[in-house]
Design an enzyme around this catalytic site. Structure first.
Site, short mmCIF file in Angstrom:
data_model
loop_
_atom_site.label_atom_id
_atom_site.label_comp_id
_atom_site.label_asym_id
_atom_site.label_seq_id
_atom_site.Cartn_x
_atom_site.Cartn_y
_atom_site.Cartn_z
N ALA A 51 64.53 -41.06 80.46
CA ALA A 51 65.08 -39.72 80.95
C ALA A 51 64.67 -38.66 80.24
CB ALA A 51 66.70 -39.92 81.15
N ASN A 63 56.57 -44.70 78.24
CA ASN A 63 57.50 -44.48 79.31
C ASN A 63 58.75 -43.79 78.59
OD1 ASN A 63 59.79 -44.21 81.26
ND2 ASN A 63 59.11 -46.27 82.25
N ASP A 73 56.65 -32.84 71.05
CA ASP A 73 56.26 -32.33 69.93
C ASP A 73 55.84 -33.12 68.75
OD1 ASP A 73 58.57 -29.28 69.54
OD2 ASP A 73 56.65 -29.62 70.75
N HIS A 94 55.66 -44.20 84.45
CA HIS A 94 56.86 -44.39 84.97
C HIS A 94 56.87 -45.49 86.16
CE1 HIS A 94 58.25 -40.80 83.11
NE2 HIS A 94 57.24 -40.30 83.38
N ILE A 95 57.78 -46.50 86.06
CA ILE A 95 58.03 -47.29 87.15
C ILE A 95 58.21 -47.01 88.57
CG2 ILE A 95 59.19 -49.51 87.74
CD1 ILE A 95 59.86 -49.58 84.66
N SER A 96 59.18 -45.83 88.64
CA SER A 96 59.42 -45.13 90.01
C SER A 96 58.37 -44.34 90.18
CB SER A 96 60.71 -44.98 89.90
OG SER A 96 61.00 -43.75 89.04
N TYR A 146 63.75 -49.98 90.17
CA TYR A 146 62.68 -50.49 88.82
C TYR A 146 62.38 -51.84 88.85
CZ TYR A 146 64.79 -46.08 86.95
OH TYR A 146 65.13 -44.78 86.91
N ARG A 186 63.89 -34.99 88.23
CA ARG A 186 63.00 -35.71 87.77
C ARG A 186 61.47 -35.61 87.96
NH1 ARG A 186 66.14 -40.60 86.39
NH2 ARG A 186 68.02 -40.61 87.99
N GLU A 210 51.16 -41.64 80.15
CA GLU A 210 52.71 -41.62 80.71
C GLU A 210 52.72 -42.51 81.75
OE1 GLU A 210 53.65 -37.68 81.80
OE2 GLU A 210 55.80 -38.26 82.61
N ARG A 221 68.95 -53.13 85.84
CA ARG A 221 69.08 -51.68 86.28
C ARG A 221 68.75 -51.25 87.52
NH1 ARG A 221 66.13 -46.96 83.46
NH2 ARG A 221 66.90 -44.96 84.42
N ARG A 234 62.00 -38.47 94.02
CA ARG A 234 63.27 -38.94 93.82
C ARG A 234 64.00 -37.32 93.45
NH1 ARG A 234 63.95 -43.22 88.85
NH2 ARG A 234 66.14 -43.29 89.43
N PRO A 272 65.16 -44.64 76.76
CA PRO A 272 66.33 -45.14 77.16
C PRO A 272 66.73 -45.75 78.24
CG PRO A 272 66.19 -42.51 77.09
CD PRO A 272 65.09 -43.36 76.52
N ASN A 273 67.53 -46.79 78.27
CA ASN A 273 67.85 -47.72 79.49
C ASN A 273 66.83 -48.74 80.16
OD1 ASN A 273 70.74 -46.39 79.80
ND2 ASN A 273 69.45 -44.54 80.09
O1 LIG Z 1 60.43 -44.65 86.55
C1 LIG Z 1 60.60 -44.63 85.44
O2 LIG Z 1 60.34 -45.54 84.65
C2 LIG Z 1 61.53 -43.69 84.49
C3 LIG Z 1 62.72 -43.97 83.79
C4 LIG Z 1 63.98 -43.67 83.82
O3 LIG Z 1 64.69 -44.27 82.90
C5 LIG Z 1 64.33 -42.50 84.20
O4 LIG Z 1 65.23 -41.70 83.80
C6 LIG Z 1 62.98 -41.56 84.78
O5 LIG Z 1 63.49 -40.61 85.75
C7 LIG Z 1 61.99 -42.70 85.46
#
Ligand SMILES: O=C(O)[C@@H]1C=C(O)[C@@H](O)[C@H](O)C1
Length: 148
Positions: free
Chosen positions: A79, A76, A89, A102-104, A24, A113, A100, A19, A109, A11-12
């Site tokens: 959230a 990724n 699962d 994560h960009i950040s 990001y 997280r 896995e 964003r 943070r 999501p997002n």
């Molecule tokens: O860093 C990222 O790619 C992750 C991306 C998200 O959307 C956040 O909810 C995560 O907490 C971190």
């Protein structure tokens, strides 16, 4: 037959580019996918991509990956990283090895997280390297015997 690799963004992540660019970056999800597919060509693997803002959609896509013979997943979860036993699962239930991303740097943070429902089962986790993390993940998934 070429190794099939599935890139999943949660999501997002469809909002990448606009964003919170300070967190990001300014690249878009389309940039991430374009780079992944181009690198896949060079590496001799097939990269499929999927993005959803819905937990069930991600779960269904993981189930389908098993049927489709996907050998590795780069995920990724967004959230859902911090909340989703159900997606965990699905990955365990289909037994497809995954990395896995994560960009950040989630560990730098908010405390909520810092926990991931995925990291202990991932082949590897890559955090804090921006979208480059996806490239490093693909290089490994495309060449490691762990994803043969
Ligand atoms: O860093 C990222 O790619 C992750 C991306 C998200 O959307 C956040 O909810 C995560 O907490 C971190």
């Amino acid at each position: 037959m070429s190794r099939r690799i599935l890139l999943i963004n949660g999501p997002n992540l469809n909002l990448l580019g606009t964003r919170e660019p300070s967190v990001y970056g300014s690249e878009t999800l389309a940039d991430v996918v374009r780079i992944a597919k181009a690198n896949g060509e060079k590496l001799g693997v097939i990269v499929e991509d999927y993005q959803s803002n819905h937990e069930g959609g991600i779960i269904d896509r993981i189930h389908r990956a098993k049927k489709d013979g996907v050998k590795g997943i780069i995920i990724n979860p967004g959230a859902y990283t911090h909340t989703s036993v159900a997606i965990r699962d699905a990955l365990l239930g289909t037994d497809i090895p995954f990395i896995e991303v994560h960009i950040s740097n989630v560990h730098a943070r908010e405390p909520f997280r810092h926990h991931s429902y995925f990291s202990d089962k991932a082949v590897a986790t890559i955090v804090g390297l921006g979208i480059k993390g996806y490239e490093y993940a693909l290089d490994f998934v495309a060449t490691s015997p762990k994803f043969a």
